[in-house]
Enzyme design. Structure first.
Site, mmCIF file in Angstrom:
data_model
loop_
_atom_site.group_PDB
_atom_site.id
_atom_site.type_symbol
_atom_site.label_atom_id
_atom_site.label_comp_id
_atom_site.label_asym_id
_atom_site.label_seq_id
_atom_site.Cartn_x
_atom_site.Cartn_y
_atom_site.Cartn_z
ATOM 1 C CG ASP A 9 -2.118 1.102 1.245
ATOM 2 O OD1 ASP A 9 -2.046 1.856 0.101
ATOM 3 O OD2 ASP A 9 -2.656 1.153 2.178
ATOM 4 C CG MET A 10 1.837 3.158 -3.734
ATOM 5 S SD MET A 10 3.577 2.287 -3.464
ATOM 6 C CE MET A 10 4.642 3.880 -3.706
ATOM 7 C CG ASP A 102 -2.858 3.967 -3.396
ATOM 8 O OD1 ASP A 102 -3.934 3.028 -3.682
ATOM 9 O OD2 ASP A 102 -2.938 4.759 -2.534
ATOM 10 C CD GLU A 103 -5.407 -0.525 -1.091
ATOM 11 O OE1 GLU A 103 -5.714 -1.661 -0.218
ATOM 12 O OE2 GLU A 103 -6.239 0.378 -1.365
#
Lengths: 384, 406
Positions: A9-10, A102-103
């Site tokens: 996860d960013m 982003d995941e």
């Protein structure tokens, strides 16, 4: 077999991208969001200290943090960075399921001999992402997707949490029940009323009780409380829909104005479909009124399309059928039921359709060379 | 044909003693002076067979409930007539029975069939009761079905008296078989959900179907039908075509007639009336490439079986088969990354440059299966024009399929 699932996860993705692109924003509260109205899409960790979180109205964020740096959403850039990150993740396992920009989940079962221990692998992945993009991420590794997702959240930002099979029971005893994904406010209140505070507390009641109480979700909750989740990592799932929506700077009641907005959104959806080589058969219109009530209407076409004009015309038809009499706060256009690749040619082609296809192609080429502002459709000339 | 009204002033009936209905019907107080009555005794197989024939016509999912009904009429000529309509197609059939009281009533078609099919008895008694229920009585089984007055049933046109032309059922059936698969289920701006039937310049008759992706036609000799008032052409709706096919399945001979906007098909004991479509069939001749510089011929059996093998690896998403044409060989290729790939190689009599084109495999199979020929001839221009499939032993058949862009 015991699986090893990694959830990457960013950290504060949009805001972090802006900070990397604009070094002067480093260490500053950065808030990424719509224009004057709209909501916060992402807030940097510095901004979160002021109580700002995503989905919060922008005006509220401004009140909480007047000196914050407010920047508009630059989706194109985020997508670019996202692709970069996903390529790196795909380097460690073919089983990568991207769940948002982003995941991603990665199935790393049985990669020890190739990549070393989970800890080494995670550290190396974080380093690679940092080196390529300057961004940090948080990683959770656990025997299934649900636990991995919780784990990645525990040490944010730049965190790493590894949950072994043996540690699952103890972990669940301390896991607040509302951290289980899928538990919303309503369920959370029901659980509180029953004195269920941790995941393990759920097991004080039998499965039948939960099914009676919460239906199908009850069964899943009971499963999750035992740390079980059998859902597989599904790699490379094709996109299911393509959409665009905007909250307007001011509520709109003028139908002509609404049409212009729909055209902009149809353009955006059409452009994206054409870029990725997709055609869609179902067009959906979403309208949010000033009182925040939302309606959606869909229509399925005979032939899949990615033509801006067609998408626009269907959206307008749907809008006309709604008979808007109130002020509108937001509209959205989506195309779903996507297919790609092989297209059936038609015996008879309407010259108007062929003309629109040529127009789309020409506009795509101009925009890709000279930018969005270079060319506009006539009816949009006076739109900011 | 005009339906006659049967209204009678009846006295209270005495039921024949051999029928078990006596006990029930005597309980009913009959006060109406004027009653619509109907009472018939039928052979179960005749009734079941007639009911089966109308089932396809009745609408199951209509917003007009009466269209799920049929019209039952007992004449005083010892004949039972059964008819039904969906407002576009109407069907009429008759069979002999013992009529004790003539009359007419409308009743649920499906239910009546399901009941009579389950009855083991040879004879069934149908009687319209004073409470307007249709009683079905056989042995010790008794049903009372809700009815709708026959006057409420939609009007049907069965033109008995027009000129009918006898036709060879085999010829007509074969022509419909070779074209009906291409009729789309729904209409859109570039396709009509029906079969075009028109006279050609060479005084033959042509049946044409097109769903906007493919086109096929077949010609039959004009002499049998050229007295029919086809004008420039008529369009038979899809359901009508399938209904004609269903009827011709069992008949050797049938007669056709056209009156106003109706096509009539008459057999020994039945009449089918089809409301013709009032649509504009696309100008299809324009899109058939006249000059087709390339061609090859291939054995029908070999192509057909190879296509069926290829089809195993196609699905909803990946439905194309690729024709890779080289000197002396036709390579077929189908499948995808998702499912896997299939290849097959056939010998052809082709001398020329390489050419590759893809088609929806369903369309190619439909066409090949429709042909009566030992060879298949494929002719083409380029990948932007439709490929033409011909049957050398069946020159009346023509099929054009647009390629897929892969």
């Amino acid at each position: 077999m015991i699986r090893r699932i990694m959830h990457v996860d960013m950290d504060a993705f949009y805001a972090s991208v802006e900070q990397v692109d604009h070094p002067e924003m480093q260490g500053q509260p950065v808030i990424v969001g719509g224009s004057t109205r709209g909501v916060v899409s992402a807030a940097s960790y510095e901004a979160r200290k002021f109580g700002i979180h995503s989905a919060m109205p922008i005006f509220q964020a401004r009140r909480l943090c007047p000196h914050g740096i407010f920047v508009p959403v630059n989706m194109r850039r985020y997508r670019q960075v996202s692709c970069q990150v996903m390529r790196i993740i795909e380097g460690i396992s073919p089983l990568v399921e991207q769940i948002s920009i982003d995941e991603a989940y990665v199935d790393i079962t049985g990669t020890e001999s190739l990549h070393g221990s989970s800890r080494e692998l995670a550290a190396r992945l974080k380093e690679r992402i940092r080196a390529a993009t300057g961004l940090t991420c948080s990683i959770g590794i656990a025997p299934n997707k649900f636990l991995a997702k919780i784990a990645s959240d525990l040490r944010k930002p730049d965190g790493l949490f590894i949950l072994d099979e043996t540690g699952v029971q103890r972990f669940l005893q301390h896991l607040p029940v509302d951290q289980i994904p899928g538990i919303g406010r309503r369920t959370s209140e029901i659980l509180k009323g029953l004195g269920v505070a941790t995941a393990s507390d759920v097991l004080r009641f039998p499965l039948s009780f939960w099914v009676r109480r919460l239906g199908k979700y009850g069964a899943r909750l009971h499963e999750k409380a035992q740390g079980l989740d059998f859902s597989p990592v599904i790699p490379d799932s094709a996109p299911k829909s393509c959409s665009a929506e905007d909250t307007f700077p001011k509520d709109i009641s003028d139908p002509a104005e609404l049409r212009k907005r729909l055209l902009l959104q149809a353009e955006s959806v059409g452009r994206e479909l054409r870029r990725d080589g997709f055609f869609g058969r179902t067009v959906t219109l979403k309208v949010k009124f000033a009182d925040f009530s939302v309606i959606t209407r869909s229509r399925t076409l005979h032939e899949p399309t990615h033509c801006t004009r067609t998408i626009f015309e269907v959206a307008v038809q749907l809008l006309d059928e709604v008979q808007v009499s109130r002020k509108v706060r937001l509209t959205g256009v989506a195309v779903s039921n996507l297919c790609s690749g092989v297209q059936q040619m038609k015996l008879f082609k309407e010259s108007a359709v062929a003309k629109q296809e040529r127009l789309d192609r020409a506009m795509d080429v101009i925009e890709s060379r000279f930018g969005r502002e270079a060319v506009k459709r006539g009816i949009l000339w006076d739109l900011d | 044909m005009i339906l006659k009204i049967y209204k009678r002033n009846n006295q209270v009936d005495q039921h024949p003693n051999d029928l078990k209905s006596v006990a029930w019907s005597q309980q009913i107080e009959l006060t109406d002076q004027e009653r619509i009555m109907m009472k018939i005794s039928v052979q179960t197989p005749s009734l079941v067979s007639a009911l089966q024939k109308v089932q396809n016509i009745t609408e199951k999912k209509s917003n007009m409930p009466i269209l799920a009904n049929l019209l039952l009429k007992a004449t005083d000529q010892q004949v039972v007539e059964i008819s039904a309509t969906d407002l576009e197609l109407s069907f009429w059939t008759q069979f002999t029975a013992q009529i004790q009281e003539p009359g007419s009533i409308s009743v649920a078609a499906r239910k009546l069939l399901e009941i009579t099919r389950e009855l083991p008895q040879e004879q069934i008694l149908l009687e319209l009761l004073p409470n307007q229920r249709l009683m079905v009585l056989a042995g010790r089984s008794r049903f009372e079905l809700a009815t709708i007055p026959w006057e409420d049933y939609p009007h049907m046109n069965f033109y008995q008296e027009i000129e009918y032309l006898k036709c060879d059922a085999k010829v007509l059936k074969s022509a419909l078989d070779k074209t009906s698969y291409g009729i789309p289920a729904e209409e859109d701006p570039f396709s009509v959900a029906g079969l075009l039937w028109h006279p050609t310049e060479s005084e033959r008759l042509r049946f044409v179907s097109s769903d906007g992706h493919r086109l096929s036609y077949v010609e039959i000799p004009g002499e049998q039908f050229n007295k029919l008032q086809l004008g420039k052409g008529v369009i038979i709706p899809r359901k009508g075509v399938h209904e004609i096919l269903r009827i011709l399945e069992k008949e050797k001979e049938a007669s056709l007639g056209i009156f106003e906007n109706c096509l009539m098909l008459k057999t020994e004991d039945s009449l089918l009336s089809i409301q013709l479509l009032e649509a504009e069939f696309p100008e299809y001749q324009m899109i058939i490439p006249e000059e087709r510089p390339f061609a090859f011929q291939v054995n029908w059996e070999n192509l057909h079986s190879a296509l069926k093998r290829m089809a195993v690896l196609t699905d909803q998403k990946w439905r194309h088969v690729r024709f890779i044409i080289r000197e002396g060989s036709l390579e077929l290729e189908a499948g995808s990354q998702d499912i896997g790939v299939a290849n097959d190689l056939l010998d052809i009599d082709y001398q020329g440059g390489d050419f590759t084109v893809a088609f929806n495999i369903r369309y190619v199979l439909d066409t090949v299966q429709a042909m009566e020929s030992s060879q298949v001839r494929f002719e083409w221009v380029d990948q932007f024009h439709g490929g033409v499939f011909l049957a050398p032993d069946d020159p009346a058949y023509f099929s054009l399929i647009m390629p897929m862009v892969v």
